[in-house]
Design an enzyme around this catalytic site. Sequence first.
Site, PDB file in Angstrom:
ATOM      1  N   GLY A  44       1.009  -1.234   0.040  1.00 42.81           N
ATOM      2  CA  GLY A  44       0.015   0.140  -0.116  1.00 42.81           C
ATOM      3  C   GLY A  44       0.854   1.164   0.164  1.00 42.81           C
ATOM      4  O   GLY A  44       0.610   2.139  -0.735  1.00 42.81           O
ATOM      5  N   ALA A  45       1.830   1.407   1.004  1.00 43.12           N
ATOM      6  CA  ALA A  45       2.640   2.515   0.975  1.00 43.12           C
ATOM      7  C   ALA A  45       3.502   2.674  -0.143  1.00 43.12           C
ATOM      8  O   ALA A  45       3.647   3.701  -0.773  1.00 43.12           O
ATOM      9  CB  ALA A  45       3.415   2.428   2.422  1.00 43.12           C
ATOM     10  N   ASN A  46       3.800   1.645  -0.828  1.00 44.43           N
ATOM     11  CA  ASN A  46       4.806   1.622  -1.712  1.00 44.43           C
ATOM     12  C   ASN A  46       3.949   2.385  -3.181  1.00 44.43           C
ATOM     13  O   ASN A  46       4.465   3.299  -4.002  1.00 44.43           O
ATOM     14  CB  ASN A  46       5.216   0.293  -2.403  1.00 44.43           C
ATOM     15  N   LEU A  84       3.659  -8.995 -16.442  1.00 42.57           N
ATOM     16  CA  LEU A  84       4.115 -10.126 -16.963  1.00 42.57           C
ATOM     17  C   LEU A  84       5.750  -9.891 -16.678  1.00 42.57           C
ATOM     18  O   LEU A  84       6.328 -10.465 -17.333  1.00 42.57           O
ATOM     19  CB  LEU A  84       4.018 -10.787 -18.215  1.00 42.57           C
ATOM     20  N   GLY A  85       6.095  -9.091 -15.936  1.00 44.28           N
ATOM     21  CA  GLY A  85       7.655  -8.818 -16.013  1.00 44.28           C
ATOM     22  C   GLY A  85       8.228  -8.131 -17.186  1.00 44.28           C
ATOM     23  O   GLY A  85       7.803  -7.389 -17.785  1.00 44.28           O
ATOM     24  N   ALA A  86       9.392  -8.933 -17.727  1.00 36.75           N
ATOM     25  CA  ALA A  86      10.247  -8.563 -18.692  1.00 36.75           C
ATOM     26  C   ALA A  86       9.254  -8.776 -19.908  1.00 36.75           C
ATOM     27  O   ALA A  86       9.451  -8.230 -21.145  1.00 36.75           O
ATOM     28  CB  ALA A  86      11.201  -9.182 -18.927  1.00 36.75           C
ATOM     29  N   GLN A  87       8.195  -9.667 -20.030  1.00 36.13           N
ATOM     30  CA  GLN A  87       7.272  -9.875 -20.970  1.00 36.13           C
ATOM     31  C   GLN A  87       6.113  -8.846 -21.130  1.00 36.13           C
ATOM     32  O   GLN A  87       5.020  -8.793 -22.172  1.00 36.13           O
ATOM     33  CB  GLN A  87       6.443 -11.339 -20.866  1.00 36.13           C
ATOM     34  N   GLY A  88       6.222  -7.681 -20.100  1.00 37.31           N
ATOM     35  CA  GLY A  88       5.383  -6.719 -20.427  1.00 37.31           C
ATOM     36  C   GLY A  88       4.006  -6.864 -19.789  1.00 37.31           C
ATOM     37  O   GLY A  88       3.703  -7.501 -18.887  1.00 37.31           O
ATOM     38  N   ALA A 129       8.820  -4.355  -5.519  1.00 35.18           N
ATOM     39  CA  ALA A 129       8.071  -2.899  -5.628  1.00 35.18           C
ATOM     40  C   ALA A 129       7.991  -2.633  -7.055  1.00 35.18           C
ATOM     41  O   ALA A 129       7.462  -1.362  -7.571  1.00 35.18           O
ATOM     42  CB  ALA A 129       8.457  -1.970  -4.801  1.00 35.18           C
ATOM     43  N   ALA A 130       8.281  -3.297  -7.794  1.00 33.85           N
ATOM     44  CA  ALA A 130       8.026  -2.830  -9.423  1.00 33.85           C
ATOM     45  C   ALA A 130       6.443  -3.160  -9.785  1.00 33.85           C
ATOM     46  O   ALA A 130       5.965  -2.156 -10.372  1.00 33.85           O
ATOM     47  CB  ALA A 130       8.740  -4.012 -10.374  1.00 33.85           C
ATOM     48  N   GLY A 131       5.886  -3.967  -9.300  1.00 37.34           N
ATOM     49  CA  GLY A 131       4.452  -4.117  -9.446  1.00 37.34           C
ATOM     50  C   GLY A 131       3.737  -2.922  -8.667  1.00 37.34           C
ATOM     51  O   GLY A 131       2.682  -2.102  -9.491  1.00 37.34           O
ATOM     52  N   ASP A 132       4.289  -2.448  -7.538  1.00 37.50           N
ATOM     53  CA  ASP A 132       3.523  -1.276  -6.884  1.00 37.50           C
ATOM     54  C   ASP A 132       3.975   0.162  -7.603  1.00 37.50           C
ATOM     55  O   ASP A 132       3.065   0.940  -7.699  1.00 37.50           O
ATOM     56  CB  ASP A 132       4.327  -1.380  -5.530  1.00 37.50           C
TER      57      ASP A 132
END
Length: 302
Positions: free
Chosen positions: A42-44, A223-227, A251-254
């Site tokens: 949440g905070a991220n 999908l990370g590196a797949q976009g 935290a990439a998704g965040d």
Amino acid sequence: MNAKVVVVGSLNMDLVARAPRLPRAGETLAGDSFCTVPGGKGANQAVAAARLGAGVAMVGNIGDDPYGLQLRQALEAEGVDCQGVSVCPGVSSGVALITVDAASQNCIVIVPGANGLLSPESVQRCDALLQAAEVIICQLEVPSETVAWTLARARSLGKRVILNPAPAVGPLPAHWFANIDYLTPNESEAQALTAMPVNDLDSARRAGERLLQLGAGKVIVTLGAQGALLVSREGSQHFPAPVVQPLDTTAAGDTFIGGFAAALVQGQEEGEAIAFGQRAAALSVTRAGAQPSIPYLVELAP
Ligand code: RIB
């Protein structure tokens, strides 16, 4: 600044060890480094939306310990409105024990602490924030009854609602779906939500279509590196990821979600907002830690 993005969710202190590889069960492994950094999904997401140009408010709980104070200060330093962040007496703040390996993969154990005490009533007390918002974001690191209440309230107020179903342990309650505009699972979360294998674009599309059938407004499978794959009733659209050399994917998704929400409230259309979130997330994976890795708007100037 008025908070157009309101995040209802978790705050964690991340205790991060870097090690050559992830430990096996029962193994003691020597690590290379250790640090504590503010995190929590949440905070991220709140920090990401704020750094990327939105007025943001956070609703959540911290413990009455030094970590709680640091977590609150980290948000305030980014201009996030923390009037909805409450201290729980006698309870520890949420923590996440994170190991990152040399290939930048991570594994995370979360101890919810105060996050586990975020009740529907405590969100209800922040109704003025919800009413003023344009976009309301939830994740699954706080009690599910609180997520359910918030989604329903956000829908009744006519807000745009994003549910990041993380961490996902199984299917979502059926009655949640009608209250979600954007459901944003990664591969493993899409698999947990649908019990269908998800490992490439085709399988992500099938899982997305299943989640639409269940009632989600739109699905964005990251999908990370797949976009990322946007799946809607009009069809699906693939957004390739910028190519980067990852250092730490925490935290990439965040960052993607915060960036996506920030772009939406700044008037970008959906596809532009997805691409914007992806650019922010791509930059974040080249840096270590959760909140320290999240970029500022100025870094994403074309
Ligand atoms: O999504 C990354 C976050 O997951 C970390 O900051 C950690 O706190 C966990 O909640």
